[in-house]
Design a protein around this motif. Sequence first.
Motif, short mmCIF file in Angstrom:
data_model
loop_
_atom_site.label_atom_id
_atom_site.label_comp_id
_atom_site.label_asym_id
_atom_site.label_seq_id
_atom_site.Cartn_x
_atom_site.Cartn_y
_atom_site.Cartn_z
N ALA A 1 44.35 9.29 34.16
CA ALA A 1 44.64 7.88 34.44
C ALA A 1 45.63 7.72 35.58
O ALA A 1 45.57 6.73 36.32
CB ALA A 1 45.15 7.18 33.19
N THR A 2 46.53 8.67 35.77
CA THR A 2 47.48 8.57 36.89
C THR A 2 46.71 8.56 38.21
O THR A 2 46.93 7.69 39.07
CB THR A 2 48.46 9.75 36.87
N HIS B 1 52.61 0.79 33.34
CA HIS B 1 52.98 2.21 33.36
C HIS B 1 53.49 2.57 34.75
O HIS B 1 53.09 1.97 35.74
CB HIS B 1 51.72 3.02 33.02
N ASP C 1 44.50 -0.68 33.58
CA ASP C 1 44.78 0.66 33.08
C ASP C 1 44.50 0.63 31.57
O ASP C 1 45.24 0.02 30.81
CB ASP C 1 46.25 0.99 33.37
N GLN D 1 45.41 3.68 27.08
CA GLN D 1 45.75 3.58 25.66
C GLN D 1 44.70 2.80 24.86
O GLN D 1 44.52 3.04 23.67
CB GLN D 1 47.11 2.88 25.47
N SER E 1 41.72 7.96 30.46
CA SER E 1 42.28 9.31 30.35
C SER E 1 41.74 9.97 29.09
O SER E 1 41.77 9.38 28.01
CB SER E 1 43.81 9.22 30.27
N HIS F 1 42.87 12.67 27.46
CA HIS F 1 43.80 13.24 26.47
C HIS F 1 44.47 12.20 25.58
O HIS F 1 45.18 12.55 24.63
CB HIS F 1 44.83 14.17 27.14
N LYS F 2 44.21 10.93 25.84
CA LYS F 2 44.72 9.89 24.93
C LYS F 2 43.70 9.57 23.84
O LYS F 2 44.00 8.83 22.92
CB LYS F 2 45.05 8.62 25.73
#
Length: 394
Positions: free
Chosen positions: A78-79, A107, A183, A186, A206, A208-209
Motif C-alpha cells: 500500500a505504501t 497514513h 487507501d 485496512q 496491501s 499483509h493486512k
Amino acid sequence: MKKQRMHPPVYLDYHATTPVDPRVLEAMLPYFGPKFGNAASRTHRFGWEAEAAVEQARRQVAGLVGALPEEIIFTSGATESNNLAIKGVVEASRAERRHLVTVATEHHAVLDPVRRMEGQHLAVTILPPRPDGLVELDRLANAIGADTILVSVMFGNNEIGTLQPVGEIGAICRARGILFHSDAAQAAGRARIQVNDQKIDLMSLSAHKIYGPKGIGALYARRAARSRILPQIDGGGHESGLRSGTLNVPAIVGFGAACEIAAQEMETEQERVRQLRDRLQTRLLTELENSTVNGSIGNRLPNNLNVSFAGVDAAALLMKLPGVALSTGSACSSATPAPSHVLRAIGLSAEAARSSVRFGLGRFNTQEEIDFAAGQVIEAVREVRRDAPGARFG
Ligand SMILES: *Cc1c(COP(=O)(O)O)cnc(C)c1O
C-alpha cells in the motif's frame, strides 16, 4: 504475574500486520519450488504457468473489491500504491496549477508523498476531520476548486478505525471530474468495497493486512483513470507499463488466495470479530474509570478499538504487558515518541494522545484470548495509575 508467563502471548496488533493464513501459505509454496517461472517469459511452459497463476490472482483481488482484473496493478504494498497514485497523478497532470485535497488523519504513506509533491506546482489542502474522525462532506466539497486534480481520503483508519463516507466522497469527485483515491489497506476484507458503486478511481491495497504475505499489494486504477497516472518505476514495462519489475509470483498468488478467502468469509468473520471487540470494549470501559473510546463508535472497522486511559502513559503501560501484543499508534510511528498525528487531528491533547492504546483484533483471536487480554490490561492500567498517584484522571 505468574499467569502471564503461563499464557501464550495474545496478538492484538492486527492493524500493524496479520499472520499469513495457513491456506494462503499452502497456495504459495509450489511457486517457491517447481513453479518458479517468470510470468513474463512467453516462450515456455514455466513462464505460462507463472503467468496463469498471476492472472488468477488478479481476478481474485479484483473480485474482492468489484473491479475488473485489468484494473489491478500489482505493487510492493500500500505504501508504493499510495506513492504511485499521488505522484503518478500529479506528474501526469499538464495543468499549470494543480491542487490536491486530503485529510489530516491519513497514513504517512499518503501524507509524506503529498508533502514531497507540495510546492512542485502542487498546492495542498489538508482537511481537519471532525472530533469523531469523519471528514465533513461540505467542507470537502468546498475545498475542491478549478485546479483540483485529486482527492485522497482513506477508507478505514489504521489507528481509530474510522470508516469514511467513501461513496459520498466518490460521488462529489465524479460529479466534478476529479480523481478520487482511497487507501483501503485496512478496510479491504473488513468493510464492503465496491469500487464502481463507491465511485473510486484509484485505491491502494496491501496483502499483509488481510492474512497474505508482506511486500505485495496493488493499486486499483479504474480503466478511465489509467491514462491520468504516470509510472514511478520504469523498466521492462510490466503491469501495462505502470509498474515495471519482475512479478513476485509466490507473493501475488498468496495475495490472490487471501482476497478469495476474505471475499468468502468476510461477513461471518467480521461479525465474530465485532462481537469480540465489543466484549473487550465493554469490559475495559466498565472496569476502568476515565477511559474513553477514540473515533467514531458507529462508523468503525469491526476489529478496531482505540482507548485513552486518562493519567496513564501508554508506552509505560505496554511495558507492563509482555503477554499482550498491542500498540500505541501506527506501527510506522510507534518508534518515535511524538504523539499520534491521528489522535491529535481529532482533537486530543498530546497528553491524552500519549495515554491511548490501539487494539486490533483479527481472524485468529479467540474469546478466551480476549478475556485474558482484558484482564491483563485492566490490571496493568490500575498498576500504572497506582505507581503515578500524581497523575490526574480527566
Ligand atoms: C499498513 C498500511 C499502509 C502500508 O502498507 P504496506 O503494504 O505495509 O506498505 C498504508 N496505509 C494504511 C492505512 C495501512 O494500514
